[in-house]
Design a protein around this motif. Structure first.
Motif, PDB file in Angstrom:
ATOM      1  N   ARG A   1       0.833  -1.209   0.000  1.00 20.74           N
ATOM      2  CA  ARG A   1       0.000   0.000   0.000  1.00 20.74           C
ATOM      3  C   ARG A   1       0.865   1.255   0.000  1.00 20.74           C
ATOM      4  O   ARG A   1       0.572   2.227  -0.710  1.00 20.74           O
ATOM      5  CB  ARG A   1      -0.928  -0.003   1.208  1.00 20.74           C
ATOM      6  CG  ARG A   1      -1.984  -1.104   1.162  1.00 20.74           C
ATOM      7  CD  ARG A   1      -3.023  -0.931   2.244  1.00 20.74           C
ATOM      8  NE  ARG A   1      -3.764   0.315   2.055  1.00 20.74           N
ATOM      9  CZ  ARG A   1      -4.781   0.683   2.810  1.00 20.74           C
ATOM     10  NH1 ARG A   1      -5.187  -0.093   3.796  1.00 20.74           N
ATOM     11  NH2 ARG A   1      -5.411   1.823   2.584  1.00 20.74           N
ATOM     12  N   ALA A   2       1.940   1.253   0.801  1.00 20.25           N
ATOM     13  CA  ALA A   2       2.804   2.428   0.868  1.00 20.25           C
ATOM     14  C   ALA A   2       3.473   2.704  -0.474  1.00 20.25           C
ATOM     15  O   ALA A   2       3.648   3.855  -0.869  1.00 20.25           O
ATOM     16  CB  ALA A   2       3.867   2.236   1.948  1.00 20.25           C
ATOM     17  N   ILE A   3       3.830   1.639  -1.197  1.00 19.39           N
ATOM     18  CA  ILE A   3       4.472   1.802  -2.504  1.00 19.39           C
ATOM     19  C   ILE A   3       3.465   2.301  -3.532  1.00 19.39           C
ATOM     20  O   ILE A   3       3.706   3.277  -4.248  1.00 19.39           O
ATOM     21  CB  ILE A   3       5.099   0.469  -2.967  1.00 19.39           C
ATOM     22  CG1 ILE A   3       6.303   0.110  -2.091  1.00 19.39           C
ATOM     23  CG2 ILE A   3       5.536   0.557  -4.439  1.00 19.39           C
ATOM     24  CD1 ILE A   3       6.823  -1.303  -2.295  1.00 19.39           C
ATOM     25  N   ILE A   4       2.320   1.662  -3.603  1.00 17.45           N
ATOM     26  CA  ILE A   4       1.327   2.019  -4.613  1.00 17.45           C
ATOM     27  C   ILE A   4       0.743   3.402  -4.352  1.00 17.45           C
ATOM     28  O   ILE A   4       0.446   4.151  -5.286  1.00 17.45           O
ATOM     29  CB  ILE A   4       0.221   0.944  -4.669  1.00 17.45           C
ATOM     30  CG1 ILE A   4       0.797  -0.346  -5.256  1.00 17.45           C
ATOM     31  CG2 ILE A   4      -0.968   1.421  -5.511  1.00 17.45           C
ATOM     32  CD1 ILE A   4      -0.122  -1.535  -5.150  1.00 17.45           C
ATOM     33  N   GLU A   5       0.592   3.755  -3.085  1.00 20.57           N
ATOM     34  CA  GLU A   5       0.044   5.068  -2.752  1.00 20.57           C
ATOM     35  C   GLU A   5       1.112   6.159  -2.742  1.00 20.57           C
ATOM     36  O   GLU A   5       0.855   7.280  -2.324  1.00 20.57           O
ATOM     37  CB  GLU A   5      -0.681   4.989  -1.403  1.00 20.57           C
ATOM     38  CG  GLU A   5      -1.901   4.095  -1.462  1.00 20.57           C
ATOM     39  CD  GLU A   5      -2.629   3.958  -0.133  1.00 20.57           C
ATOM     40  OE1 GLU A   5      -2.300   4.723   0.800  1.00 20.57           O
ATOM     41  OE2 GLU A   5      -3.516   3.094  -0.027  1.00 20.57           O
ATOM     42  N   GLN A   6       2.329   5.807  -3.192  1.00 17.06           N
ATOM     43  CA  GLN A   6       3.426   6.752  -3.389  1.00 17.06           C
ATOM     44  C   GLN A   6       3.996   7.332  -2.098  1.00 17.06           C
ATOM     45  O   GLN A   6       4.695   8.341  -2.127  1.00 17.06           O
ATOM     46  CB  GLN A   6       3.000   7.902  -4.315  1.00 17.06           C
ATOM     47  CG  GLN A   6       2.548   7.451  -5.680  1.00 17.06           C
ATOM     48  CD  GLN A   6       2.124   8.609  -6.552  1.00 17.06           C
ATOM     49  OE1 GLN A   6       2.759   9.652  -6.548  1.00 17.06           O
ATOM     50  NE2 GLN A   6       1.046   8.444  -7.288  1.00 17.06           N
ATOM     51  N   ALA A   7       3.680   6.722  -0.962  1.00 18.99           N
ATOM     52  CA  ALA A   7       4.336   7.142   0.276  1.00 18.99           C
ATOM     53  C   ALA A   7       5.816   6.766   0.209  1.00 18.99           C
ATOM     54  O   ALA A   7       6.672   7.460   0.763  1.00 18.99           O
ATOM     55  CB  ALA A   7       3.671   6.482   1.481  1.00 18.99           C
ATOM     56  N   LEU A   8       6.113   5.643  -0.464  1.00 19.22           N
ATOM     57  CA  LEU A   8       7.488   5.248  -0.743  1.00 19.22           C
ATOM     58  C   LEU A   8       7.735   5.419  -2.233  1.00 19.22           C
ATOM     59  O   LEU A   8       7.065   4.799  -3.055  1.00 19.22           O
ATOM     60  CB  LEU A   8       7.713   3.781  -0.348  1.00 19.22           C
ATOM     61  CG  LEU A   8       7.720   3.475   1.152  1.00 19.22           C
ATOM     62  CD1 LEU A   8       7.703   1.972   1.382  1.00 19.22           C
ATOM     63  CD2 LEU A   8       8.950   4.103   1.804  1.00 19.22           C
ATOM     64  N   GLU A   9       8.682   6.266  -2.596  1.00 23.27           N
ATOM     65  CA  GLU A   9       8.917   6.552  -4.000  1.00 23.27           C
ATOM     66  C   GLU A   9       9.873   5.525  -4.616  1.00 23.27           C
ATOM     67  O   GLU A   9      10.592   4.823  -3.907  1.00 23.27           O
ATOM     68  CB  GLU A   9       9.483   7.971  -4.179  1.00 23.27           C
ATOM     69  CG  GLU A   9      10.852   8.188  -3.580  1.00 23.27           C
ATOM     70  CD  GLU A   9      10.812   8.694  -2.157  1.00 23.27           C
ATOM     71  OE1 GLU A   9      11.868   9.177  -1.685  1.00 23.27           O
ATOM     72  OE2 GLU A   9       9.752   8.598  -1.514  1.00 23.27           O
TER      73      GLU A   9
END
Length: 254
Positions: free
Chosen positions: A24-32
């Motif tokens: 979720r963090a990757i897809i929601e761009q919290a992790l670039e």
């Protein structure tokens, strides 16, 4: 003497928790793209060993969201916009198989579950675009789950999440209402047993989704990993993805 089977189950649960949070963090761009994912930092954030963190990273590598490099360095993958069209074309073929298998075969409970998911998409349509894209992708993974084909689920999940990451990074702003309407039309065709109609609707839907891609990525933000993961790690498992993905071997980039 009875064998204690609780330990591996707990480990699997922890791997699943880390995978859901990072996905979720990757897809929601919290992790670039390019962000490092150290095993020790993940272990600290989730309260697990480095071994469990490594297993979770391997799972995400098999989904195409994480790249494993030498010396056990893991980073968020940087998807290629140039390859996006080919990826979507392959996805279209896979999802044609999904709807052909499901047309006229969904139970009332399955139809209700699909409609509930689309309702969640509708509720989220006024929120951040990456969240809307993630929920839309999970609809397709849910369809694949209902085929009861581990092989089909594996490949649809992998390519769908890759497309999802590409869209999160490169897609133009769009109305989530379009995706909700298209998903409901697919459910209706499946419920009627209209295989040809469902295939045509799925093809049109994914073609429109692919055409939303742009060439301009979101700028990197360089935030601290532990801070980024805090809201994802603390999230209740009840609102995580509905179906765990099958275990797959990670690919090592040399």
């Amino acid at each position: 003497m009875d064998l204690d089977t609780t330990k591996p189950l707990k480990s699997a649960d922890k791997v699943g928790t880390i995978c859901r949070a990072l996905r979720r963090a990757i897809i929601e761009q919290a992790l670039e793209p390019g962000a490092k994912l150290p095993e020790d930092a993940l272990g600290e954030r989730f309260g697990v060993s480095r071994t469990i963190a490594r297993h979770a990273l391997g799972q995400l590598a098999s989904e195409g969201l994480v790249e494993l490099r030498r010396n056990r360095i893991a980073v968020v993958v940087t998807p290629s916009w140039q390859d996006a069209r080919d990826t979507f074309d392959i996805r279209m073929e896979l999802e044609r198989l999904v709807v052909r298998q499901l047309a006229g075969r969904l139970s009332k409970a399955q139809v209700a579950r699909l409609k509930a998911h689309v309702e969640a998409e509708s509720v989220a349509r006024d929120g951040p675009n990456p969240v809307s894209i993630r929920l839309a992708t999970e609809f397709h993974v849910l369809l694949a789950t209902m085929t009861n084909s581990p092989v089909l689920l594996r490949y649809v999940s992998e390519i769908a999440y890759r497309c999802c990451l590409t869209l999160s990074l490169y897609s133009r702003p769009h109305s989530a209402e379009c995706g909700v309407t298209e998903h409901m039309a697919i459910i209706d065709a499946l419920e009627r047993g209209d295989a040809a109609g469902a295939v045509a609707l799925m093809h049109s839907h994914l073609d429109l989704v692919a055409n939303r891609a742009l060439v301009t990525p979101t700028p990197a933000r360089g935030r601290d990993l532990l801070d980024v993961l805090a809201p994802y790690a603390d999230e209740s498992p009840e609102i995580a993805a509905k179906a765990p993905l099958p275990a797959m071997k990670p690919r090592i980039v040399r």
